[in-house]
Design a protein around this motif. Structure first.
Motif, PDB file in Angstrom:
ATOM      1  N   MET A 210       0.802  -1.265  -0.148  1.00  8.92           N
ATOM      2  CA  MET A 210       0.008  -0.040  -0.125  1.00  8.92           C
ATOM      3  C   MET A 210       0.735   1.287  -0.158  1.00  8.92           C
ATOM      4  N   THR A 211       0.575   2.151  -0.937  1.00  7.19           N
ATOM      5  CA  THR A 211       1.428   3.397  -0.928  1.00  7.19           C
ATOM      6  C   THR A 211       0.836   4.313   0.205  1.00  7.19           C
ATOM      7  N   LEU A 212       1.544   5.442   0.516  1.00  3.57           N
ATOM      8  CA  LEU A 212       1.007   6.337   1.647  1.00  3.57           C
ATOM      9  C   LEU A 212      -0.038   7.079   0.876  1.00  3.57           C
ATOM     10  N   GLU A 213      -0.293   7.291  -0.361  1.00  2.39           N
ATOM     11  CA  GLU A 213      -1.389   8.112  -1.152  1.00  2.39           C
ATOM     12  C   GLU A 213      -2.404   7.269  -0.749  1.00  2.39           C
ATOM     13  N   GLN A 214      -2.608   5.992  -0.999  1.00  2.00           N
ATOM     14  CA  GLN A 214      -3.515   5.261  -0.930  1.00  2.00           C
ATOM     15  C   GLN A 214      -4.085   5.000   0.605  1.00  2.00           C
ATOM     16  N   TRP A 215      -3.236   4.881   1.580  1.00  2.00           N
ATOM     17  CA  TRP A 215      -3.627   5.031   2.801  1.00  2.00           C
ATOM     18  C   TRP A 215      -4.330   6.447   3.273  1.00  2.00           C
ATOM     19  N   GLN A 216      -3.640   7.475   2.886  1.00  3.07           N
ATOM     20  CA  GLN A 216      -4.166   8.846   3.275  1.00  3.07           C
ATOM     21  C   GLN A 216      -5.432   9.215   2.710  1.00  3.07           C
ATOM     22  N   GLN A 217      -5.779   8.657   1.395  1.00  5.97           N
ATOM     23  CA  GLN A 217      -7.071   9.086   0.717  1.00  5.97           C
ATOM     24  C   GLN A 217      -8.317   8.423   1.510  1.00  5.97           C
ATOM     25  N   VAL A 218      -7.894   7.059   1.964  1.00  2.00           N
ATOM     26  CA  VAL A 218      -9.050   6.473   2.614  1.00  2.00           C
ATOM     27  C   VAL A 218      -9.249   7.076   4.028  1.00  2.00           C
ATOM     28  N   ILE A 219      -8.141   7.211   4.665  1.00  2.71           N
ATOM     29  CA  ILE A 219      -8.171   7.902   5.799  1.00  2.71           C
ATOM     30  C   ILE A 219      -9.184   9.299   5.969  1.00  2.71           C
ATOM     31  N   GLU A 220      -8.654  10.103   4.944  1.00  5.66           N
ATOM     32  CA  GLU A 220      -9.193  11.473   4.901  1.00  5.66           C
ATOM     33  C   GLU A 220     -10.523  11.446   4.734  1.00  5.66           C
ATOM     34  N   VAL A 221     -10.975  10.562   3.691  1.00  5.06           N
ATOM     35  CA  VAL A 221     -12.321  10.745   3.431  1.00  5.06           C
ATOM     36  C   VAL A 221     -13.343   9.795   4.612  1.00  5.06           C
ATOM     37  N   HIS A 222     -12.887   8.678   5.059  1.00  2.00           N
ATOM     38  CA  HIS A 222     -13.552   7.799   5.969  1.00  2.00           C
ATOM     39  C   HIS A 222     -13.483   8.800   7.268  1.00  2.00           C
ATOM     40  N   LEU A 223     -12.533   9.051   7.945  1.00  2.00           N
ATOM     41  CA  LEU A 223     -12.103   9.170   9.180  1.00  2.00           C
ATOM     42  C   LEU A 223     -11.982  10.737   9.390  1.00  2.00           C
ATOM     43  N   THR A 224     -11.204  11.605   8.726  1.00  2.00           N
ATOM     44  CA  THR A 224     -11.245  12.812   9.109  1.00  2.00           C
ATOM     45  C   THR A 224     -12.434  13.557   8.421  1.00  2.00           C
ATOM     46  N   GLY A 225     -13.107  13.031   7.355  1.00  5.47           N
ATOM     47  CA  GLY A 225     -14.178  13.778   6.811  1.00  5.47           C
ATOM     48  C   GLY A 225     -15.343  13.521   7.617  1.00  5.47           C
ATOM     49  N   SER A 226     -15.566  12.459   8.479  1.00  6.55           N
ATOM     50  CA  SER A 226     -16.514  12.167   9.335  1.00  6.55           C
ATOM     51  C   SER A 226     -16.292  13.086  10.224  1.00  6.55           C
ATOM     52  N   PHE A 227     -15.191  13.248  10.982  1.00  6.13           N
ATOM     53  CA  PHE A 227     -14.929  14.053  12.110  1.00  6.13           C
ATOM     54  C   PHE A 227     -15.292  15.616  11.853  1.00  6.13           C
ATOM     55  N   LEU A 228     -14.831  16.015  10.678  1.00  6.48           N
ATOM     56  CA  LEU A 228     -15.104  17.391  10.113  1.00  6.48           C
ATOM     57  C   LEU A 228     -16.669  17.623  10.207  1.00  6.48           C
ATOM     58  N   PHE A 229     -17.338  16.724   9.747  1.00  6.64           N
ATOM     59  CA  PHE A 229     -18.903  16.649   9.282  1.00  6.64           C
ATOM     60  C   PHE A 229     -19.422  16.729  11.050  1.00  6.64           C
ATOM     61  N   LEU A 230     -18.773  15.609  11.814  1.00  9.21           N
ATOM     62  CA  LEU A 230     -19.656  15.548  13.048  1.00  9.21           C
ATOM     63  C   LEU A 230     -19.323  16.776  14.009  1.00  9.21           C
ATOM     64  N   GLN A 231     -18.113  17.424  13.952  1.00  8.41           N
ATOM     65  CA  GLN A 231     -17.825  18.567  14.664  1.00  8.41           C
ATOM     66  C   GLN A 231     -18.448  19.469  14.335  1.00  8.41           C
ATOM     67  N   ALA A 232     -18.754  19.994  12.620  1.00 12.79           N
ATOM     68  CA  ALA A 232     -19.690  21.127  12.357  1.00 12.79           C
ATOM     69  C   ALA A 232     -21.084  21.011  12.735  1.00 12.79           C
ATOM     70  N   ALA A 233     -21.548  19.620  12.417  1.00 11.06           N
ATOM     71  CA  ALA A 233     -23.063  19.490  12.953  1.00 11.06           C
ATOM     72  C   ALA A 233     -23.097  19.627  14.307  1.00 11.06           C
TER      73      ALA A 233
END
Length: 262
Positions: free
Chosen positions: A113-136
């Motif tokens: 797995m490349t670092l890019e593949q790792w980061q893309q999934v973490i950013e959408v699933h985990l960071t994205g969920s946190f950002l929307f959870l925080q804002a909402a």
């Protein structure tokens, strides 16, 4: 699978979302779109979030309600979640619920797995969920009225997976995020739960449901079938509704019995 949500029209529906405004990320297809259609059927206002503006327009047309706002953008953009919440409030006056559903896959074995593949999934699933959870969540706290957040996890976050260590890690993180936010925000009347799915009939699971893996996967599911997206929408809407008013910090496993716990 057809289910009557309110078989007796003379009695109130405990799952009614009438007048409630629900934000759904990844709302243009799959589980997100199925959940959006059910929210609309239950009387809710919709804010659909997705990267693809064209797909969002098609989803809005398929839902067929005027109470649907679409907002196109990347959930992992730190400014986008706040913007989407602002648009929801401007259109409907409040935010009452959030479904953190947006997701992608980038498949590779851990050693390749490349670092890019790792980061893309973490950013959408985990960071994205946190950002929307925080804002909402911030908006719900300001409103000083009950709210509900439903994060979408997976069996992969409970028991691991092969070829998707990025996805399994992100979905495990969703469980911790859910429990932590539930503890912090219970005093504000905000319920935070997650639904962990097994194999749902969506574009994301086509490989698992294909000829190579089909029989092996089905043999591990006691119900011996996949979940439809429409079936997956029901536990999501249950947790958004008043029927789940005393439930928070929980993982609801909707997987046909594939992964069981006491």
């Amino acid at each position: 699978m057809e289910t009557q949500l309110n078989p007796d029209p003379g009695r109130p529906n405990p799952m009614s979302l009438s007048g409630r405004t629900i934000i759904i990320t990844g709302g243009a297809q799959g589980i997100g779109l199925a959940a959006a259609k059910l929210v609309a059927d239950l009387g809710g206002n919709l804010v659909l979030v997705d990267m693809n503006a064209e797909n969002l327009g098609a989803a809005r047309d398929a839902i067929g309600t005027d109470s649907c706002l679409t907002v196109a953008g990347n959930v992992s953009d730190p400014a986008f979640a706040s913007y989407a919440v602002e648009q929801a409030v401007a259109r409907f006056g409040a935010v009452d619920g959030l479904v953190n559903n947006a997701g992608i896959t980038r498949t590779a074995m851990a050693d390749k797995m490349t670092l890019e593949q790792w980061q893309q999934v973490i950013e959408v699933h985990l960071t994205g969920s946190f950002l929307f959870l925080q804002a909402a969540g911030r908006r719900m706290i300001e409103q000083a009225k009950p709210g509900a957040i439903v994060n979408i996890s997976s069996d992969a976050g409970v028991q691991g997976t092969i070829g998707q260590i990025n996805y399994g890690t992100a979905k495990s993180g969703i469980l911790g995020m859910t429990m932590s936010a539930a503890r912090e925000w219970a005093r504000h009347g905000i319920n935070v739960n997650c639904v962990a799915f097994g194999v749902v009939e969506t574009q994301m699971t086509e490989t698992l449901r294909g000829e190579k893996f089909r029989d092996t996967m089905l043999s591990k599911i006691p119900l011996r079938r996949w979940s439809s997206a429409e079936e997956a929408a029901m536990p999501i809407c249950f947790l958004l509704s008043g029927a789940a008013s005393y439930i928070t910090g929980q993982r609801l496993s909707a997987n046909g019995g594939h992964q069981m716990s006491a």
